[in-house]
Design an enzyme around this catalytic site. Structure first.
Site, PDB file in Angstrom:
ATOM      1  CG  ASN A   9      -1.745   1.207   1.386  1.00  0.00           C
ATOM      2  OD1 ASN A   9      -1.804   2.037   0.475  1.00  0.00           O
ATOM      3  ND2 ASN A   9      -2.409   1.342   2.517  1.00  0.00           N
ATOM      4  CD1 TRP A  10       3.363   1.063  -2.992  1.00  0.00           C
ATOM      5  CD2 TRP A  10       3.523   2.407  -4.786  1.00  0.00           C
ATOM      6  NE1 TRP A  10       4.115   0.419  -3.952  1.00  0.00           N
ATOM      7  CE2 TRP A  10       4.220   1.214  -5.053  1.00  0.00           C
ATOM      8  CE3 TRP A  10       3.467   3.404  -5.779  1.00  0.00           C
ATOM      9  CZ2 TRP A  10       4.881   0.997  -6.268  1.00  0.00           C
ATOM     10  CZ3 TRP A  10       4.114   3.177  -6.980  1.00  0.00           C
ATOM     11  CH2 TRP A  10       4.821   1.992  -7.227  1.00  0.00           C
ATOM     12  CE  LYS A  11      -0.035   3.064   4.815  1.00  0.00           C
ATOM     13  NZ  LYS A  11       0.119   3.105   6.267  1.00  0.00           N
ATOM     14  CG  HIS A  94      -5.597   1.846   5.395  1.00  0.00           C
ATOM     15  ND1 HIS A  94      -5.118   2.752   6.320  1.00  0.00           N
ATOM     16  CD2 HIS A  94      -4.595   0.957   5.183  1.00  0.00           C
ATOM     17  CE1 HIS A  94      -3.879   2.408   6.643  1.00  0.00           C
ATOM     18  NE2 HIS A  94      -3.533   1.331   5.969  1.00  0.00           N
ATOM     19  CD  GLU A  96      -2.680   5.326   6.888  1.00  0.00           C
ATOM     20  OE1 GLU A  96      -2.694   5.384   5.641  1.00  0.00           O
ATOM     21  OE2 GLU A  96      -1.776   4.769   7.535  1.00  0.00           O
ATOM     22  CD  GLU A 166      -3.277  -2.457   7.324  1.00  0.00           C
ATOM     23  OE1 GLU A 166      -2.172  -2.652   6.836  1.00  0.00           O
ATOM     24  OE2 GLU A 166      -3.947  -1.440   7.100  1.00  0.00           O
ATOM     25  N   GLY A 172       2.912   2.171  10.876  1.00  0.00           N
ATOM     26  CA  GLY A 172       3.858   3.264  10.721  1.00  0.00           C
ATOM     27  C   GLY A 172       4.561   3.649  12.017  1.00  0.00           C
ATOM     28  CB  SER A 212       5.650  -1.980  11.940  1.00  0.00           C
ATOM     29  OG  SER A 212       5.219  -0.652  12.215  1.00  0.00           O
TER      30      SER A 212
HETATM   31  P1  13P Z   1       3.355   0.257   7.699  1.00  0.00           P
HETATM   32  O1  13P Z   1       3.857  -1.026   7.072  1.00  0.00           O
HETATM   33  O2  13P Z   1       4.088   1.464   7.230  1.00  0.00           O
HETATM   34  O3  13P Z   1       3.246   0.151   9.185  1.00  0.00           O
HETATM   35  O4  13P Z   1       1.843   0.448   7.158  1.00  0.00           O
HETATM   36  C1  13P Z   1       0.959  -0.603   7.225  1.00  0.00           C
HETATM   37  C2  13P Z   1      -0.265  -0.221   6.470  1.00  0.00           C
HETATM   38  O5  13P Z   1      -1.006   0.660   6.874  1.00  0.00           O
HETATM   39  C3  13P Z   1      -0.545  -0.916   5.204  1.00  0.00           C
HETATM   40  O6  13P Z   1      -1.816  -0.638   4.738  1.00  0.00           O
END
Ligand code: 13P
Length: 249
Positions: A9-11, A94, A96, A166, A172, A212
């Site tokens: 997931n590149w966000k 997600h 976020e 998640e 993160g 992570s």
């Molecule tokens: P990280 O791997 O940066 O913790 O992010 C996980 C994530 O939100 C994947 O969708």
């Protein structure tokens, strides 16, 4: 049998030039595992990424979509728009999106329906916050997130759904759920599915862990029997790290 999947997931990272560079680097990696590989670039780069990876073993997926078919929703993208450029899978729910864009179980249920109506596979994300875990409520929170957004569906629909646990406190932050914490929650999720839909739906469901995941911890997490892959954020932005995780299976 259920599939192993590693999705990046590149966000909101990578402009067009950076997307081109990372895709070139991804093409230079060698896959030695049986995991399906996906990347989720931003909307502006989906078409380019899809075209670039047409011949490759990497699926390009979207990070989000709207529930309406079309209409007056400025700034939004519909399932049929994704479909029209070849996208077959979308990430929904997600944390976020839930935290910063007010997505709720109810709006996600509508997105789930819209994706399935358009024959788009869903990677459905959910997970508890730190306060939930500290209070011992993590299973109740996860159960309600899954049930409220998905349990209006018939059993057949679950063939087009992948689940991604998640825990918000692990995203993160550098703090990963321990392999045992991930396994315990994944087993709980599978049991929740089995209780309502039976063992076949539960056993065939791929349940990914996200939060992570790094080359250093992927093998141990993926080694757990109910962990069928990962949704990778930060480490998906470096081709070598991402493929070290892909090859951890
Ligand atoms: P990280 O791997 O940066 O913790 O992010 C996980 C994530 O939100 C994947 O969708």
């Amino acid at each position: 049998m259920r599939k192993n999947i590693v999705a990046g997931n590149w966000k909101m990272n990578n402009d067009l030039a950076q997307t081109e560079t990372l895709i070139t680097q991804l093409k230079g990696q060698t896959k030695t595992s049986n995991a399906e590989v996906m990347i989720a670039p931003s909307f502006t780069n989906l078409w380019h990424a899809f075209q670039s990876l047409r011949q490759d073993d990497i699926e390009v997926v979207a990070q989000n979509m709207h529930f309406a078919e079309n209409g007056a929703y400025t700034g939004e993208v519909s399932a049929s728009m994704l479909k029209s450029i070849g996208i077959q899978t979308v990430i929904l729910g997600h944390s976020e999106r839930r935290a910063y864009f007010n997505e709720t179980d109810a709006s996600l249920a509508k997105k789930v329906d819209a994706a399935l109506t358009n024959d788009i596979r869903i990677i459905f994300c959910f997970g508890e916050e730190l306060a939930d875990r500290k209070a011992g409520n993590e299973e109740a929170v996860v159960e309600s997130q899954i049930k409220n957004a998905l349990f209006h569906l018939g059993a057949e629909a679950f063939k087009n759904i992948v689940l991604a646990y998640e825990p918000v406190w692990a995203i993160g932050t550098g703090e990963t759920a321990s392999p045992e914490q991930a396994q315990d929650m994944h087993a709980f999720i599978r049991k929740t599915l089995a209780d309502t839909y039976g063992n076949e739906v539960a056993d065939n469901m791929s349940i990914l862990y996200g939060g992570s995941v790094k080359p250093a911890n992927a093998k141990e997490i993926f080694g757990k029997p109910d962990v069928d892959g990962g949704l990778i954020g930060g480490a998906a932005l470096k081709a070598e790290d991402f493929y070290a995780i892909v090859n951890a299976f």
